[in-house]
Design a protein around this motif. Structure first.
Motif: not given
Lengths: 118, 118
Positions: A48-75
């Motif tokens: 899901r990370i790979v997919s979200i990053v690839a589909a994101h604007d400018d093909q890049e994402a930060c940790v904060c962009d991933l934490q909420e859609p993944l539903g996982l802790s920051q570590p």
DNA sequence: TGTCGATATTGACGGCGATCGATGTTTGGG
DNA sequence: CCCAAACATCGATCGCCGTCAATATCGACA
């Protein structure tokens, strides 16, 4: 004896690995290298990370962009990102307080070409 | 909570799964299905099995053909074969006392097409 | 039917890894 | 200069899995 996903030193680039699986019998060393790359991808969160990053604007994402859609802790998110970077699928570039992750062009295709039979 | 390779009932066919990873953000269910297929391949012994079977005469091999080149015990080889059959990469056909395993056409290409970006 | 060979299943063991809370590190801003 | 925010690292927990020895099953054959 199980094989760790992150072998310390000899991280072999699967881009320059070997012939497709079905062409000829793969060597032990190549099988280890390919298995390590596949293990890095063989996790729902990392896919899901790979997919979200690839589909994101400018093909890049930060940790904060991933934490909420993944539903996982920051570590946990940081852990998965580290695995994907060390296996050569993502790059990390830090700008200010944020760390931006980007898909390495051709990395997924390299794995795909190993599996393709035609 | 880790995800088992062999989920009991809903074994989804990755052939009819979803769009390529990089086209759009993959769903949670699809990520689980793809991860399960990748997990089945992400082992050195299983990669070698697939490769040996595909490169073998008549594209099929029995357990006895695999045990010696793999250097693993017979139960371990049977275990890996079971994983590959249940995940849809190999078929099993028993003739007499021997069990012959064969690569399912298109199964590897289905996974490859999920990873291909171009 | 009884034995033998090929394969599958079971049970057990040990290590890897996915996850989180707690803590450390770094950067920007007041 | 200190605080807050973003991210990384550490330590611990616990389930999964790769492996083998032992055992069971199944088919061929005398």
């Amino acid at each position: 004896m199980p094989m760790p996903v992150t072998e310390l030193l000899p991280i072999r680039d699967v881009t320059a690995c070997c012939a497709p699986l079905t062409r000829e019998a793969i060597s032990v060393e190549d099988a280890d290298a390919v298995a390590r790359s596949l293990k890095a991808l063989a996790d729902p969160a990392r896919l899901r990370i790979v997919s979200i990053v690839a589909a994101h604007d400018d093909q890049e994402a930060c940790v904060c962009d991933l934490q909420e859609p993944l539903g996982l802790s920051q570590p946990t998110v940081s852990h998965h990102l580290k695995v994907l970077v060390e296996s050569g699928f993502l790059t990390r570039s830090k700008r200010g307080t944020w760390a931006y992750y980007r898909l390495v062009p051709g990395s997924l295709d390299a794995v795909a070409s190993l599996l393709t039979t035609v």
